[in-house]
Design an enzyme around this catalytic site. Structure first.
Site, PDB file in Angstrom:
ATOM      1  N   HIS A 181      44.403  31.098  47.087  1.00  0.00           N
ATOM      2  CA  HIS A 181      44.236  30.860  45.833  1.00  0.00           C
ATOM      3  C   HIS A 181      43.214  31.303  44.827  1.00  0.00           C
ATOM      4  CE1 HIS A 181      42.770  26.927  43.060  1.00  0.00           C
ATOM      5  NE2 HIS A 181      44.007  27.699  42.557  1.00  0.00           N
TER       6      HIS A 181
HETATM    7 CA    CA Z   1      47.080  33.750  44.905  1.00  0.00          CA
END
Ligand code: CA
Ligand code: V1P
Ligand code: ZN
Length: 386
Positions: A181
């Site tokens: 992320h």
């Molecule tokens: Ca990513």
């Protein structure tokens, strides 16, 4: 030179300072700056440098780093050495979240200011119209926070580059295909509508780093905040495959561009989303990873292309060299040129498109699941002004 020519009608710039490739995080650490040497050697062996403007950017100044990072953190990075004791017995932590993931190694500050300098140089070439697609494979270090290091990232070159773009652009779209992320970039622009962040990643709150990036984390919950609905997350399970990944990417990115109408795009191309990565868990091939780059290029917007993660160096180098060729719009022969330095390093796989090792992760992404993710994204986009 293999017949690779400058692209017609647009300019690609390549920003690389070889000084940082020699750096070492430590024997057992997965981040190997040496993968950049391997990438550049393949790019040069194909003759792609003939088709681009090549820059060896200077290091960013401490003032430039402080445009995002807090002064005391930059001062710390600048003066700390491997022999300093940075353990804080009160908090039971090392200073500024340094430690196993983010070790203090010789030349650390030089390394950080070089990759940040390259991203800033690339962004400036875009804003002063000297380049249409600017590439920095040493950048893309998306976890670094204003005041601390995280996940192999010390300076957030992406945030610095976007801040540079925002001096000239009303809206920047950030797309992140690293398997992790893009939390640092998301956090930095959480409350503004001038940057939309979109990360595709493996998501498991308890078990996969950094544990953030759920589908319903979309910006401040207060609808009055300009940032509401401008952070988008595409959480995925293990083992996603080529066709699924490409369709998902296109189904999500296309409506984002249509609704948000960015005037520039930043694409983080972390190569740990490839199959067979030492830390990653997807089953994506180099051609499919590249298809995302080719798709974003088609919007014909000023484009900043960055690296990121990628822990199986031979695959990282092939992916980024291939993606360089896509940026130029050059067709390259699938076999690595016979004169490629370190060719022996690639063993039996002397092709740009090796069969990656997909034995480790079964595909846990059902069609129904991926459809629900696309629906979730579309729901967020409906909140944006058309
Ligand atoms: Ca990513
Ligand atoms: O999982 C963790 C932390 C350490 N635990 C206490 C939780 N760290 C991960 C960090 C991954 C960083 C990815 C960076 C990027 O997104 C951008 C450049 O790709 C981690 C892992 C892992 N398997 O997730 N650290 C390490 N492995 C590690 C292994 C050996 C030596 C040092 C770090
Ligand atoms: Zn990563």
């Amino acid at each position: 030179n293999n017949g690779i020519k400058k692209p017609k009608g647009y300019t690609v710039s390549y920003h690389a300072n070889p000084e940082m490739e020699q750096m070492h995080f430590g024997q057992k650490h997965p981040m190997k700056p040496w993968r950049l040497t391997l990438t550049n050697k393949i790019v040069m062996a194909y003759g792609m440098h003939e088709a681009m403007d090549i820059y060896i950017p200077r290091a960013a100044s401490s003032q430039e780093l402080k445009d995002f990072h807090r002064g005391d953190y930059i001062d710390f990075l600048q003066r700390v050495t491997p022999s300093d004791n940075t353990w804080d017995p009160d908090s039971q932590t090392y200073a500024y979240n340094t430690g196993d993931d983010c070790p203090i190694f010789d030349g650390l500050y030089n390394y950080c200011s070089l990759y940040a300098g390259a991203s800033l140089d690339a962004a400036r070439k875009l804003t002063n119209h000297q380049s249409n697609i600017a590439i920095n494979w040493s950048g893309g270090l998306h976890h670094a926070k204003k005041n601390e290091a995280s996940g192999f990232c010390y300076i957030n070159d992406i945030v610095l580059a976007i801040l540079q773009l925002l001096l000239h652009h009303p809206r920047v779209l950030y797309i992140d295909i690293d398997v992790h992320h893009g939390d640092g970039v998301e956090q930095a622009f959480w409350s503004t509508d001038r940057v939309m962040t979109l990360s595709f990643h493996k998501y498991n709150r308890a078990e996969f780093f950094p544990g953030t990036g759920a589908l319903d984390d979309t910006g401040p919950l207060n609808n009055a905040s300009p940032g509401a609905h401008h952070s988008l997350n595409v959480p995925l399970h293990d083992g996603i495959e080529d066709a699924q990944y490409i369709k998902l990417f296109e189904d999500v990115v296309k409506p984002c561009v249509r609704q948000y109408k960015p005037t520039a795009i930043v694409l983080q191309c972390g190569a740990d989303s490839l199959g067979g990565d030492r830390l990653g868990c997807f089953n994506v091939n180099i051609k499919a990873h590249g298809a995302c780059v080719a798709f974003v290029k088609k919007f014909n917007l000023p484009l900043l292309v960055l690296g990121g993660g990628g822990y199986t160096p031979r695959n990282v180098a092939k992916a980024w060299a291939y993606e360089t060729s896509l940026c130029i719009g050059a067709e390259v022969h699938p076999n690595l040129p016979a004169h490629t330095p370190f060719l022996e390093h690639f063993g039996n796989e002397k092709t740009l498109f090796p069969k990656l090792d997909f034995t480790r992760y079964e595909n846990k992404n059902s069609r129904v699941y991926l459809e629900s993710v696309v629906m979730g994204i579309m729901e967020q986009l409906r909140y944006l002004q058309g």
